[in-house]
Design an enzyme around this catalytic site. Sequence first.
Site, PDB file in Angstrom:
ATOM      1  N   GLN A 110       0.867  -1.199   0.000  1.00 23.62           N
ATOM      2  CA  GLN A 110       0.000   0.000   0.000  1.00 23.62           C
ATOM      3  C   GLN A 110       0.894   1.237   0.000  1.00 23.62           C
ATOM      4  OE1 GLN A 110      -2.162   1.441   3.560  1.00 23.62           O
ATOM      5  NE2 GLN A 110      -4.007   1.360   2.326  1.00 23.62           N
ATOM      6  N   TYR A 203      -6.404  10.841   3.643  1.00 28.07           N
ATOM      7  CA  TYR A 203      -5.094  11.222   3.119  1.00 28.07           C
ATOM      8  C   TYR A 203      -5.240  11.937   1.767  1.00 28.07           C
ATOM      9  CZ  TYR A 203      -3.443   8.508   7.047  1.00 28.07           C
ATOM     10  OH  TYR A 203      -3.220   8.055   8.311  1.00 28.07           O
ATOM     11  N   ARG A 251      -7.600   1.453  -2.078  1.00 26.73           N
ATOM     12  CA  ARG A 251      -8.306   1.554  -0.784  1.00 26.73           C
ATOM     13  C   ARG A 251      -9.260   2.729  -0.929  1.00 26.73           C
ATOM     14  NH1 ARG A 251      -8.066  -0.112   5.077  1.00 26.73           N
ATOM     15  NH2 ARG A 251      -9.800  -1.493   4.673  1.00 26.73           N
ATOM     16  N   ARG A 350      -7.369  -5.779  12.426  1.00 28.00           N
ATOM     17  CA  ARG A 350      -7.128  -6.111  13.836  1.00 28.00           C
ATOM     18  C   ARG A 350      -7.350  -7.593  14.163  1.00 28.00           C
ATOM     19  NH1 ARG A 350     -10.931  -1.601  16.030  1.00 28.00           N
ATOM     20  NH2 ARG A 350     -11.934  -2.269  14.108  1.00 28.00           N
ATOM     21  N   CYS A 376     -10.308  -2.954  21.816  1.00 23.26           N
ATOM     22  CA  CYS A 376      -9.917  -2.163  22.991  1.00 23.26           C
ATOM     23  C   CYS A 376      -9.219  -0.867  22.599  1.00 23.26           C
ATOM     24  CB  CYS A 376      -8.999  -2.981  23.898  1.00 23.26           C
ATOM     25  SG  CYS A 376      -7.397  -3.322  23.135  1.00 23.26           S
TER      26      CYS A 376
HETATM   27  C1  LIG Z   1      -3.802   0.346  14.214  1.00 23.25           C
HETATM   28  C2  LIG Z   1      -4.465   0.504  12.885  1.00 23.25           C
HETATM   29  C3  LIG Z   1      -3.726   0.877  11.787  1.00 23.25           C
HETATM   30  C4  LIG Z   1      -4.327   1.005  10.526  1.00 23.25           C
HETATM   31  N1  LIG Z   1      -3.545   1.340   9.454  1.00 23.25           N
HETATM   32  C5  LIG Z   1      -4.114   1.440   8.225  1.00 23.25           C
HETATM   33  C6  LIG Z   1      -3.313   1.756   7.084  1.00 23.25           C
HETATM   34  O1  LIG Z   1      -2.117   1.954   7.181  1.00 23.25           O
HETATM   35  N2  LIG Z   1      -3.939   1.818   5.885  1.00 23.25           N
HETATM   36  C7  LIG Z   1      -5.281   1.615   5.732  1.00 23.25           C
HETATM   37  O2  LIG Z   1      -5.788   1.674   4.610  1.00 23.25           O
HETATM   38  N3  LIG Z   1      -6.062   1.302   6.802  1.00 23.25           N
HETATM   39  C8  LIG Z   1      -5.506   1.203   8.026  1.00 23.25           C
HETATM   40  N4  LIG Z   1      -6.282   0.861   9.107  1.00 23.25           N
HETATM   41  C9  LIG Z   1      -7.709   0.534   8.896  1.00 23.25           C
HETATM   42  C10 LIG Z   1      -7.889  -0.978   8.738  1.00 23.25           C
HETATM   43  O3  LIG Z   1      -7.330  -1.443   7.526  1.00 23.25           O
HETATM   44  C11 LIG Z   1      -9.354  -1.413   8.786  1.00 23.25           C
HETATM   45  O4  LIG Z   1     -10.069  -0.826   7.735  1.00 23.25           O
HETATM   46  C12 LIG Z   1     -10.044  -1.073  10.098  1.00 23.25           C
HETATM   47  O5  LIG Z   1      -9.204  -1.323  11.201  1.00 23.25           O
HETATM   48  C13 LIG Z   1     -11.302  -1.897  10.285  1.00 23.25           C
HETATM   49  O6  LIG Z   1     -11.026  -3.263  10.120  1.00 23.25           O
HETATM   50  P1  LIG Z   1     -10.721  -4.308  11.318  1.00 23.25           P
HETATM   51  O7  LIG Z   1     -11.922  -4.284  12.232  1.00 23.25           O
HETATM   52  O8  LIG Z   1     -10.549  -5.615  10.604  1.00 23.25           O
HETATM   53  O9  LIG Z   1      -9.509  -3.843  12.017  1.00 23.25           O
HETATM   54  C14 LIG Z   1      -5.713   0.749  10.370  1.00 23.25           C
HETATM   55  C15 LIG Z   1      -6.454   0.383  11.489  1.00 23.25           C
HETATM   56  C16 LIG Z   1      -5.850   0.261  12.730  1.00 23.25           C
HETATM   57  C17 LIG Z   1      -6.682  -0.163  13.899  1.00 23.25           C
END
Ligand SMILES: Cc1cc2nc3c(=O)[nH]c(=O)nc-3n(C[C@H](O)[C@H](O)[C@H](O)COP(=O)(O)O)c2cc1C
Length: 545
Positions: A110, A203, A251, A350, A376
Amino acid sequence: MAPSDMIVQKFPHLFEPFVIPPVHLKNRITMAPLFTAYGHGDGTVSQLTLEHYKEVATGGVAMIVVANTVVDPSGTLSKHSLRADDDRFLPGLTRLAKTIKGQGSAAVLQINHGGRFARGKTLYAPSSVPIRDIDIGGFYKSALKSLDIQEQWAILSKAIQHPLPKEMSVADIERIITAYAKAAARARKAGFDMVEIHGGTGYLPVQFLSCRTNKRKDRYGGVLENRMRFPIELTQAIKDAVGSDFPVGYRFLADEWLPDGFSLDEAKVFAQRLSVLGVAYLSVTGGTYESFSLPEVAKKSHEPGYMVYLARQIKEVVGLPVITAGRIVTPDLAEEILRERKADLIGLARPLFADPRWPQKARTGQEDAIVHCEDCGTCFQLIVADRPALCSQWDKAKLVKRKAMIKEKQNPTKKILVATDGSENATMGAAYVGDMLANRKDITVTILHIQTEESTKNEAGMREMMNIARSFLVKAGIPEEAITIEVRKRKGGIARDILDEMAAGGYGTIVVGRRGISKAEQFLFGSVSNKIVQNAKDSTVWVVG
Ligand SMILES: Cc1cc2nc3c(=O)[nH]c(=O)nc-3n(C[C@H](O)[C@H](O)[C@H](O)COP(=O)(O)O)c2cc1C
């Protein structure tokens, strides 16, 4: 029927293969990008980065999106971000792609420019809209709630002092688009299977799409057609740079979740335009830093599958593969989403951070043993504070190991590189390390020689000098198993090759001899030791002689 076949049938849609041409995915589970702040301070891939992604790949996921890689220094979001803005990052990125693919996952890089959210003196954005005018205070407050008050204040005051972004000139726009294209080409060169444009979370591409942040009067602002111009031009430039056989994913922000923000209706039009451009997939998300803190958004984002409705609506208007993420906690929910054709692929960020073996456990009927993300906020709070991410659900052993690797990453002086050209001064460098660090059991020393035409002719002599260097270290009480000898073929300039090796290996200290080439040559080209002193970042350089 074999038991494993029966198990797979429990989640037949989840374990059905998929193709994003020409890449074959073994199942429908992808790792959604999750920025961990595991990179070295100079943007190179650390051992910790490799360990993390290897562990995730080993758990059976079909595709991993490596989060948030910098396309241009002006777009850097964290000092721990991985970088792809220069060829010197290629060795580390190559190692990373190989590590992921070696475990049977497709590797996706990415790429991103943070625009007005980046760090640095000059922030680039479509318009000069100050960050403090927009309510991100609430976002920071909720993200930082578990930190102590002093730390909260340090981070908040940094946010408040964010400089006013510079309205990008057309020349700036062209330069940044070129930077995206070059970074994408590097992803391909490094061996990644695909590249993903980060068009979510607020972004740079989103800053152009949203009326809130784009106040331009030229062809990049105003009506939707104009606001889409920057992301469309950058997607086209990336596609041109990587070639038609290399998939470019996106994305995708489907709704900013703000009354005057980028809306789902606009997103549908944009999705269709990306589809015409030949984007390989859309990874659909909702919300930006400016909406995450709103109480109704915060509440919604705790619900299982909270962004699935967006993916479904985008899928209805394009023929592209669609990935959905967002609290898809159980394999049952993932299976249901796929069965009901709301999306083609599942994104887990996550959940895989909490338990990289989520896919393997689902496939082998051990879904009850999955360690679930408890929402959390620990991982998020840590990265907002620019600290490496940890998970509250890890067992003690993993937590201890990760913390030790983080410590090692942050304090890497213990990894020492002694560069030698076979000269006496260089060999004395090893003796000097021995004197300084006698009997230390917590260091490793690599004696490195970059082969030149001259040294290839005298290979036996070179080996002898390297062995003498090793014996100095052993005599000083450094354990033999902590000493390695490496010989590498020269690729570019010797200093550049040494610096690349240093960055790729995460060495904290480098030792070089001052001598070597003739005075005239030094005068014309500069000495290796001078170049290393000038260009080594985040490390200590000892020059001996
Ligand atoms: C700690 C953290 C870092 C993340 N970093 C990115 C990132 O670098 N690029 C991005 O497109 N989304 C990022 N996200 C969003 C996740 O890709 C995802 O869309 C979001 O956490 C919901 O999905 P999940 O419940 O499976 O975590 C981040 C989310 C978290 C919690």
